[in-house]
Design a protein around this motif. Structure first.
Motif, PDB file in Angstrom:
ATOM      1  N   PRO A  72       1.697  11.007   5.299  1.00 23.04           N
ATOM      2  CA  PRO A  72       2.266   9.559   5.456  1.00 23.04           C
ATOM      3  C   PRO A  72       1.925   8.876   6.915  1.00 23.04           C
ATOM      4  O   PRO A  72       1.265   9.312   7.678  1.00 23.04           O
ATOM      5  N   GLN A  73       2.192   7.499   6.817  1.00 21.25           N
ATOM      6  CA  GLN A  73       1.862   6.732   7.708  1.00 21.25           C
ATOM      7  C   GLN A  73       2.577   6.888   9.274  1.00 21.25           C
ATOM      8  O   GLN A  73       1.955   7.129  10.156  1.00 21.25           O
ATOM      9  N   ARG A  74       3.852   7.310   9.260  1.00 24.32           N
ATOM     10  CA  ARG A  74       4.522   7.805  10.476  1.00 24.32           C
ATOM     11  C   ARG A  74       5.488   8.956  10.340  1.00 24.32           C
ATOM     12  O   ARG A  74       6.352   9.012   9.432  1.00 24.32           O
TER      13      ARG A  74
ATOM     14  N   LYS B 178       0.790  -1.248  -0.003  1.00 20.95           N
ATOM     15  CA  LYS B 178      -0.230   0.008   0.109  1.00 20.95           C
ATOM     16  C   LYS B 178       0.864   1.122   0.202  1.00 20.95           C
ATOM     17  O   LYS B 178       0.656   2.253  -0.872  1.00 20.95           O
ATOM     18  N   THR B 179       1.920   1.294   0.892  1.00 18.63           N
ATOM     19  CA  THR B 179       2.632   2.495   1.056  1.00 18.63           C
ATOM     20  C   THR B 179       3.517   2.716  -0.289  1.00 18.63           C
ATOM     21  O   THR B 179       3.644   3.787  -0.889  1.00 18.63           O
ATOM     22  N   THR B 180       4.026   1.474  -0.917  1.00 18.97           N
ATOM     23  CA  THR B 180       4.554   1.619  -2.234  1.00 18.97           C
ATOM     24  C   THR B 180       3.823   2.145  -3.247  1.00 18.97           C
ATOM     25  O   THR B 180       4.311   3.147  -3.867  1.00 18.97           O
TER      26      THR B 180
ATOM     27  N   LEU C 254      -3.808   9.452   2.008  1.00 19.63           N
ATOM     28  CA  LEU C 254      -3.516   9.092   3.449  1.00 19.63           C
ATOM     29  C   LEU C 254      -3.044   7.694   3.560  1.00 19.63           C
ATOM     30  O   LEU C 254      -3.883   6.779   3.351  1.00 19.63           O
ATOM     31  N   ASP C 255      -1.924   7.469   4.356  1.00 17.37           N
ATOM     32  CA  ASP C 255      -1.268   6.126   4.516  1.00 17.37           C
ATOM     33  C   ASP C 255      -1.793   5.636   5.982  1.00 17.37           C
ATOM     34  O   ASP C 255      -1.217   6.238   6.862  1.00 17.37           O
ATOM     35  N   GLU C 256      -2.564   4.599   5.873  1.00 18.74           N
ATOM     36  CA  GLU C 256      -3.003   4.000   7.395  1.00 18.74           C
ATOM     37  C   GLU C 256      -3.221   5.054   8.351  1.00 18.74           C
ATOM     38  O   GLU C 256      -2.791   4.779   9.412  1.00 18.74           O
ATOM     39  N   PRO C 257      -4.227   5.784   8.013  1.00 19.64           N
ATOM     40  CA  PRO C 257      -4.482   6.965   9.121  1.00 19.64           C
ATOM     41  C   PRO C 257      -5.415   6.634  10.368  1.00 19.64           C
ATOM     42  O   PRO C 257      -5.375   7.133  11.269  1.00 19.64           O
TER      43      PRO C 257
HETATM   44 MG    MG Z   1       2.478   0.864   4.805  1.00 20.59          MG
END
Ligand code: MG
Ligand code: ADP
Lengths: 274, 288, 260
Positions: A87-89, A52-54, A169-172
């Motif tokens: 970003p996720q983090r 997903k992030t990729t 939004l990455d895994e918000p």
């Molecule tokens: Mg990820």
């Protein structure tokens, strides 16, 4: 597969065509094909490590592809497009001496070189965005002193302040409790509908998103399926994606995806959907 | 009337005059750059570059070039190497810095060996390591001012993309800022600032003025603008007060041995840092 | 020459072993600051007429304890401040004692060729002590270095370990400063261990390789210094950097070959 943008004359915003991505010598994504129309709410669903992030980084122009084509608003995917990104983090140090309002303002002018002072319009826009996310009270606080959930909200304000046409939004939802999950989804839904911003949200669980999503992009085993929830979360679609038989069960109103035949040794049930 | 505090001749002494002016200029540049150094966690690079610059200074005195040129060139080469050696992973940044620092220290040793065996000049180590505003010749003032102005201007122009990529390289990259280019640019700004201060006030004070005032101000101020202004005030105050104390100390003991400027300035800086720690603890104690 | 060789060997062994943890724990800056604090101590000892070696050890341990006590947060800033404090103290001591320059040169850049038999003996004792301490804390130090929070949760006394470790760095500094000098003690503590860690992942092998590379660095430096008459510090700095750069080049070449 049902990947055409929704009807209603909406224009295409993102076009990902036959994209392949390799990381560290391994092909992580292949034959990825989907489109997103303006103002759509899209859930990008997949288990941990599915890519997903990729995929979000590909759309942002941060991740090079080994094949295929990525268009955002009709142009080659490249950095600095009309995209807001959460970003996720982002772990801000506890003592980062930057105020929330100043950080959000960097969403407008953080790329600009120059001597000029920040103009009035920027300050007004920052106030407006903070108010719309109910962050007005935090404007003067230090970034590092906020809780994780608050920081995430501030990152959303940072992403939205430049009036992007697409919000990634990455895994918000990953670190939020259930009431916060629903609250965040409601805010995003409102932004999507009221301001016409297309929202792409990645998550490993589909259930809280079902009421608001226009479409699902489902990643598994390096491949992607795309369509409405009903179109994608079906045994024959997911089986093709996983490359072997997958069942979709409906248990007490929760949808559960189970890999492999029942009783098949060495299979792992994979709970994805409620 | 204030003679009980400022000993006679302080204001009329031309050496003291140059020291006060140059010291203030260096303090302003160090404080402004130092705020970003502390935010980015690059104190080590900031310190290492003084030693790298010293290698350049020693090399310059070997070939008879201007020391400031030697300091600047070495600083820029060293800054580039630090960025190149450690940029892949943040975790490895300090190791890369350390290796560059070790190599630079070795070069300094070699250059000083050649200098001392080719000339009878004494005190070269001491002046390179400790420097002293009291020994700066007024002729370097114009060039120092130019370097200071260029450093401050560059920092000011890139401040927003630099801050964004310091807070989150990922976010900056997504917006089209190149974090690695920003990192390199900043290390070059840092190298110029450190080379200048190492030459003018010595290696010890270079690090003290880079890190101390900025750290104290960042604890007290809420925003970055306030922190930068506070750091500048704290830095200039430390230098001026330190020079005054050092000058006065000549009259303190019967033996008439002054306390070195570096020790006096570091003393003031430490008081400032301690005060900021107390202040922030009190504020937190009141529930802020 | 025999004394120089022995002293250099002892310093190399302990620097390689301690240095590996310096690199793994990211304590590079502290490893630089502590020998410099030691320099201040030696200058102070000259002032009060005490033995410089005692001054070295006292001051380097004091700066290690200072960094351990105040440096839990913002470690880099605290280390920088500790360093400038020590250096300023050194400058003040020197000004007050009126000691002359060659003494500073010797402390900063080392004088391995002038080491006495008594100093070698003192070094040997310190090496044995440091070795015993390192052997005792090896496992838990490794654990705490890799995942501090998990180790703390499992009952490892992380803060105490941190202090023990920094004191170990300080003792190494006290040993090595008179031999290779303050500036180059550091080069030896970082270059060879960083090269070793780049090349191998397993802690035991990395430790062995770090020590071997450190020995190679010192021996080659002593020989070069002896033959050329140039300062040993230059060779230690140059060889240490060369080891690290070669290790990085080798590992990136290996990675590139591993890809299809
Ligand atoms: Mg990820
Ligand atoms: N820099 C990298 N080098 C090699 N493999 C990577 C890298 N980053 C991610 N991967 C791999 O790519 C896959 C997808 O990762 P990611 O996109 O982060 O997944 P997700 O966000 O869905 O959890 C994972 O298997 C991960 O191990």
């Amino acid at each position: 597969m049902g990947c055409e943008p929704l009807a209603g004359g909406r224009r295409e915003l993102v076009h990902v065509h036959e994209v392949e991505v390799s990381l560290g010598g391994r092909t992580v994504l292949r034959d990825v094909d989907f489109r997103i129309a303006e103002g759509e709410f899209v859930g990008l669903i997949g288990t941990n490590g599915s890519g997903k992030t990729t995929l979000l980084r590909v759309v942002l122009g941060l991740q090079a592809t080994t094949a295929g084509e990525v268009l955002v608003a009709g142009r080659e995917g490249r950095r600095g497009g009309p995209i807001g990104y959460v970003p996720q983090r982002v772990a801000f140090d506890h003592d980062v001496p930057v105020r929330v309002a100043d950080f959000v303002a960097l969403g407008v002018d953080g790329t600009r070189l120059g001597l000029a002072r920040r103009d009035r319009g920027v300050h007004e826009r920052v106030e407006e965005v903070l108010a719309s996310l109910e962050l007005g009270a935090l404007a003067g606080r230090r970034l590092g002193a906020l809780s994780g959930g608050e920081q995430q909200r501030v990152l959303m304000a940072h992403a939205l302040v430049s009036r992007p046409r697409l919000l990634l939004l990455d895994e918000p939802l990953a670190n939020l409790d259930l009431p916060r999950v629903h609250e965040t989804i409601a805010v995003l839904d409102r932004i999507c509908r009221a301001e016409g911003v297309a929202v792409v949200l990645s998550a490993h669980e589909i259930s809280p998103l079902v009421p608001v999503m226009d479409r699902v992009v489902y990643i598994a085993h390096g491949r992607v399926a795309c369509g409405t929830t009903d179109e994608v979360v079906r045994p024959e679609v997911l089986s093709a994606l996983y490359g072997h038989h997958v069942d979709v069960l409906n248990v007490h109103g929760r949808v559960v995806v189970v890999e492999g035949e029942p009783g098949d040794p060495g299979t792992h049930p994979e709970v994805v959907v409620r | 009337m204030i003679h009980w505090f400022v000993e006679p001749g302080f204001w009329s002494n031309p050496v003291v005059g140059t020291a006060l002016v140059l010291g203030a200029v260096v303090a302003v540049v160090s404080a402004a750059v130092g705020v970003m150094v502390v935010v980015r966690g690059q104190s080590f690079a900031g310190h290492a570059l003084t030693d790298v610059a010293m290698a350049g200074g020693a090399g310059a005195s070997l070939v008879g070039a201007s020391p400031l040129v030697g300091f600047l060139l070495a600083g820029i080469v060293g800054g580039g190497s630090i960025e190149a050696a450690g940029a892949e992973r943040i975790r490895d940044r300090d190791v890369g810095t350390g290796v560059v620092l070790g190599a630079a220290a070795g070069l300094t040793a070699l250059f000083l060996y050649f200098v001392s065996s080719s000339t009878s000049a004494t005190g070269s180590t001491q002046s390179v390591l400790f420097g002293s505003v009291f020994t700066v010749s007024p002729s370097v003032v114009p060039l120092s001012l130019a370097v200071a102005a260029a450093t401050l201007a560059t920092l000011f122009i890139v401040r927003r993309p630099l801050l964004l990529s310091s807070l989150s390289p990922e976010l900056a990259a997504a917006r089209g800022v190149r974090p690695r280019a920003m990192g390199l640019l900043f290390v070059l700004v840092l190298a110029a600032s450190v080379a200048l201060s190492a030459l003018v006030i010595g290696a010890i004070l270079s690090t003290a003025l880079l890190v101390g005032p900025a750290f104290a101000a960042l604890r007290v101020a809420r925003g970055l603008v306030g922190a930068t202004l506070g750091a500048i005030v704290a830095g200039v105050a430390a230098v001026e007060l330190g020079i005054l104390l050092s000058y006065d100390s000549f009259y303190w003991s019967a033996a008439h041995r002054s306390v070195p400027v570096s020790a006096c300035v570091v003393g003031v800086v430490l008081v400032e840092v301690a005060a900021s720690a107390v202040w922030s603890r009190l504020r937190r104690g009141r529930g802020r | 020459m025999a004394n120089a060789w022995l002293a250099g060997t002892l310093v190399a062994i302990v620097s390689g072993a301690v240095g590996l943890f310096v690199v793994v724990r990211n304590s590079t800056f502290a490893a630089h600051a502590i020998p410099n604090g030691a320099f201040a101590g030696a200058a102070g000892a000259t002032l009060v007429g005490a033995s410089p070696l005692l001054g070295l050890v006292v001051f380097s341990v004091a700066s290690a304890l200072g960094i351990a006590a105040f440096g839990r947060r913002r470690n880099d800033v605290v280390t920088a401040l500790a360093l400038v404090t020590m250096l300023a103290a050194g400058a003040a001591f020197l000004a007050a004692s009126g000691a002359y320059e060659p003494a500073i040169d010797a402390l900063l850049f080392g004088e391995v060729l002038g080491v006495s038999r008594g100093e070698v003996l003192a070094l040997a004792l310190l090496v044995v002590g440091a070795g015993v301490v390192l052997a005792l804390v090896f496992r838990s130090l490794l654990y705490a270095s890799v995942t501090e929070e998990v180790a703390a949760a499992r009952g490892v006394a992380v803060r105490a370990l941190d202090t023990v470790f920094l004191v170990l760095v300080a003792v190494t500094a006290g040993l090595a400063v008179p031999v290779v000098g303050a500036l180059l003690t550091f080069a030896l503590t970082v270059g060879p261990p960083a090269a070793a860690r780049t090349l191998v992942a397993r802690p035991g092998r990395a430790l062995a390789l770090a020590t071997a590379l450190s020995l190679a660095c010192v021996w080659a430096a002593i020989a070069s210094a002896y033959l050329s008459g140039w300062p040993i510090g230059f060779f230690v700095g140059a060889y240490a950097a060369a080891e690290y750069v070669s290790a990085r080049a080798a590992s990136s070449w290996r990675e590139r070959r591993a890809r299809p």
